[in-house]
Design an enzyme around this catalytic site. Structure first.
Site, PDB file in Angstrom:
ATOM      1  N   HIS A 267       0.861  -1.190   0.000  1.00 34.86           N
ATOM      2  CA  HIS A 267       0.000   0.000   0.000  1.00 34.86           C
ATOM      3  C   HIS A 267       0.898   1.241   0.000  1.00 34.86           C
ATOM      4  O   HIS A 267       0.674   2.155  -0.784  1.00 34.86           O
ATOM      5  CB  HIS A 267      -0.909  -0.027   1.226  1.00 34.86           C
ATOM      6  CG  HIS A 267      -1.821   1.149   1.320  1.00 34.86           C
ATOM      7  ND1 HIS A 267      -2.845   1.342   0.424  1.00 34.86           N
ATOM      8  CD2 HIS A 267      -1.863   2.209   2.179  1.00 34.86           C
ATOM      9  CE1 HIS A 267      -3.488   2.465   0.731  1.00 34.86           C
ATOM     10  NE2 HIS A 267      -2.913   3.016   1.788  1.00 34.86           N
TER      11      HIS A 267
ATOM     12  N   PHE B 183      -4.794  -0.162   2.728  1.00 33.36           N
ATOM     13  CA  PHE B 183      -5.235   0.279   4.056  1.00 33.36           C
ATOM     14  C   PHE B 183      -5.925   1.626   3.914  1.00 33.36           C
ATOM     15  O   PHE B 183      -5.593   2.405   3.015  1.00 33.36           O
ATOM     16  CB  PHE B 183      -4.035   0.379   5.004  1.00 33.36           C
ATOM     17  CG  PHE B 183      -3.130  -0.818   4.925  1.00 33.36           C
ATOM     18  CD1 PHE B 183      -3.621  -2.092   5.214  1.00 33.36           C
ATOM     19  CD2 PHE B 183      -1.815  -0.697   4.517  1.00 33.36           C
ATOM     20  CE1 PHE B 183      -2.809  -3.213   5.103  1.00 33.36           C
ATOM     21  CE2 PHE B 183      -0.992  -1.804   4.414  1.00 33.36           C
ATOM     22  CZ  PHE B 183      -1.490  -3.067   4.709  1.00 33.36           C
TER      23      PHE B 183
ATOM     24  N   HIS C  18      -1.289   8.418  -4.924  1.00 32.15           N
ATOM     25  CA  HIS C  18      -2.254   7.549  -4.253  1.00 32.15           C
ATOM     26  C   HIS C  18      -3.613   7.757  -4.905  1.00 32.15           C
ATOM     27  O   HIS C  18      -4.260   8.778  -4.672  1.00 32.15           O
ATOM     28  CB  HIS C  18      -2.291   7.886  -2.764  1.00 32.15           C
ATOM     29  CG  HIS C  18      -3.102   6.933  -1.948  1.00 32.15           C
ATOM     30  ND1 HIS C  18      -3.728   5.827  -2.487  1.00 32.15           N
ATOM     31  CD2 HIS C  18      -3.386   6.917  -0.609  1.00 32.15           C
ATOM     32  CE1 HIS C  18      -4.371   5.186  -1.529  1.00 32.15           C
ATOM     33  NE2 HIS C  18      -4.176   5.818  -0.385  1.00 32.15           N
TER      34      HIS C  18
ATOM     35  N   LYS D  66       3.258   3.959  -5.800  1.00 29.75           N
ATOM     36  CA  LYS D  66       2.699   5.307  -5.601  1.00 29.75           C
ATOM     37  C   LYS D  66       3.680   6.416  -5.948  1.00 29.75           C
ATOM     38  O   LYS D  66       3.277   7.552  -6.184  1.00 29.75           O
ATOM     39  CB  LYS D  66       2.152   5.414  -4.185  1.00 29.75           C
ATOM     40  CG  LYS D  66       0.919   4.519  -4.030  1.00 29.75           C
ATOM     41  CD  LYS D  66       0.223   4.668  -2.715  1.00 29.75           C
ATOM     42  CE  LYS D  66      -1.109   3.918  -2.702  1.00 29.75           C
ATOM     43  NZ  LYS D  66      -0.995   2.454  -2.645  1.00 29.75           N
TER      44      LYS D  66
ATOM     45  N   PHE E 268      -8.387   5.044   5.825  1.00 27.61           N
ATOM     46  CA  PHE E 268      -8.940   5.777   6.963  1.00 27.61           C
ATOM     47  C   PHE E 268     -10.046   4.931   7.590  1.00 27.61           C
ATOM     48  O   PHE E 268     -10.782   4.226   6.896  1.00 27.61           O
ATOM     49  CB  PHE E 268      -9.545   7.107   6.494  1.00 27.61           C
ATOM     50  CG  PHE E 268      -8.558   8.253   6.450  1.00 27.61           C
ATOM     51  CD1 PHE E 268      -7.300   8.156   7.016  1.00 27.61           C
ATOM     52  CD2 PHE E 268      -8.916   9.448   5.838  1.00 27.61           C
ATOM     53  CE1 PHE E 268      -6.409   9.218   6.980  1.00 27.61           C
ATOM     54  CE2 PHE E 268      -8.027  10.529   5.797  1.00 27.61           C
ATOM     55  CZ  PHE E 268      -6.780  10.410   6.371  1.00 27.61           C
TER      56      PHE E 268
END
Lengths: 408, 84
Positions: free
Chosen positions: A301, A392, A335, A330, A394
């Site tokens: 991630h 992953f 992202h 990324k 928030f």
């Protein structure tokens, strides 16, 4: 339980339209990050960098389909169309109740939501709202627009878990087909850039702010000089298909999905933590019935945040040590949030097919708090049979997926 | 505002809001069957006509009777004459 395979892929990414553009950009070490001059007018906004995707050819979508699409739904429709063409599936020849789509995003179109509130709050005249504005703003806007555009009449669902949205969509699609309820599902996610989107990370000090004048140097996943994430946009859609269905029509099969897991951390709303990431990945490996030593590549991630990269590296270290090569994409495309899981999984599948792992762009010197795992610093040629994709989000949401080559 | 101005402004609404080519905008063109509008488009058509002509027609019963472009030209013309 039915087996589930991936038989098509489509991408609109900051590196261009199509899987080829994305992979060509990654292979040649390109960054799509640029300075966002227009964001300088927002007081309190510290990050002025982003990775925009190009909106083009949208008028090829008939107006009555397009009118309910915000920017992200157009990306999703185009990516879904690519994926469908890639799979060779003709929707009209499918059993109508056996093919649908699951497409996630953080919210509906952020641009359309902003426009609607400008009308509501400043002009205070509801008659100025276009009839289709709400359809652009709904949380399931991308999913329902793709379903309407392509005439999908089976399951139509939206997963909304911020940056884990599209991996949850793929995981949910895997579980539904695996249970025998659908034969084919177009799964993935979509997201669009807006200052409110970058702003949501900016206010919690999660964005990159030191590289506004040198945008291609950020984000820097796992690097000692990383200072935060950079938002991107686009859409990634995969065609998930029941294995026997795919074999019967002699479909090209990219990989089989063999395991998926998602969980909450229950500990903090904005900070990921290694303990729950370990739980998520361990559960995924268990579901896939593979050992950590069988994972040939981990597509991380890793967004380039101080806190998130450290926790993910720690979790990978606890499970894999230095066995599996790890890289994040990324640094190339930023992202892409709700689209990231799908776009990056598509890139990882491409790497598996070609037998090459691309390094983490902008990872020049591994940060001490991200050491202890097998960082890919330059392209590595390797036979890749099994991959792990992490996402992953928030809210303490974790998701992970395992895919393997079918001929192994 | 003369009749030609009403025709030009109305046709511009169809070109700009509904992406309909100029040569299809004949007075007897049916807005649903010939020009392809649907119920949601009518909501936007009313909003666009209100903005273009500076009128308030959202709650006018006669809007429901509109079928052709000529119906719109006549309707706007009548509204303008009534001084809405």
């Amino acid at each position: 339980m039915k087996r589930v395979v991936i038989t098509g892929a489509g991408v609109i990414s900051p590196l261009g339209s199509g899987v080829h553009s994305l992979m060509e950009g990654i292979a040649s070490g390109k960054s799509a990050v640029r300075y966002m001059e227009e964001w300088a007018r927002y007081c309190g906004m510290n990050s002025h960098v982003a990775a925009p995707a190009e909106l083009k050819d949208e008028k090829k979508i008939p107006r009555q389909n397009r009118r309910s699409m915000g920017r992200m739904s157009i990306f999703a429709a185009q990516a879904a169309e690519q994926a469908l063409a890639d799979s060779g599936i003709n929707v009209t020849r499918m059993q109508p109740d056996r093919m649908g789509c699951i497409i996630g995003s953080t919210t509906g179109s952020a641009i359309s939501i902003s426009k609607a509130f400008e009308i509501m709050l400043f002009q205070k005249d509801l008659s100025l709202l276009p009839s289709s504005m709400f359809f652009q703003c709904m949380s399931h806007s991308a999913a329902m627009n793709v379903a309407q555009y392509l005439g999908l009449t089976g399951y139509v669902m939206a997963t909304s878990a911020a940056c884990a949205s599209s991996l949850q969509a793929i995981g949910t699609g895997y579980e539904i087909i695996s249970s025998g309820r659908q034969d084919v599902l177009l799964c993935g996610g979509a997201e669009e850039l807006h200052p409110s989107v970058t702003g949501s990370f900016d206010v919690v000090f999660a964005t990159s702010v030191k590289y506004n004048q040198d945008p291609q140097k950020t984000p820097r996943p796992f690097d000692k000089d990383r200072d935060g994430l950079v938002c991107g946009e686009g859409s990634g859609i995969l065609v998930l298909e029941e294995y026997e269905h795919a074999v019967r029509r002699n479909a090209k099969i990219y990989a089989e999905i063999t395991g998926y897991n998602t969980c909450g951390s229950g500990s903090h709303i904005s900070q990921s933590e290694d303990k729950s990431i370990v739980q998520c990945i361990s559960g995924t490996l268990k579901n896939a019935q593979v050992t950590y030593e069988e994972i040939d590549y981990i597509n991380a991630h890793a967004t380039g945040t101080i806190q998130g990269d450290k926790e993910e590296a720690s979790a990978i270290k606890q499970i894999f040590g230095k066995t599996a090569p790890v890289s994040s994409l990324k640094g190339h495309i930023g992202h892409t949030l709700g689209a990231s899981g799908a776009i990056e999984l598509i890139a990882a599948l491409y790497m598996m097919d070609k037998g090459i792992i691309y390094p983490t762009f902008n990872l020049d010197e591994i940060a001490p708090d991200c050491e202890g795992i097998n960082h890919v610093m330059k392209p590595v040629e390797k036979e890749i049979n099994t991959i792990l994709k992490n996402c992953f989000a928030f809210g303490g949401i974790n998701a992970a997926l395992v895919c393997r080559r079918l001929n192994k | 505002m003369n009749e030609q101005e009403i025709i030009d402004i109305t046709n511009r609404v169809f070109e700009e809001s509904f992406e309909i080519e100029k040569d299809r905008l004949k007075p007897d063109a049916h807005i649903f069957t010939d020009l392809g509008l649907d119920s949601l488009d009518v909501v936007d058509l009313v909003a666009a006509l209100q903005k273009s002509f500076g009128v308030n027609i959202r709650n006018e019963e006669k809007v429901r009777n509109i079928r052709t472009l000529k119906d719109i030209y006549d309707f706007i013309s009548a509204i303008k004459k009534e001084g809405h």
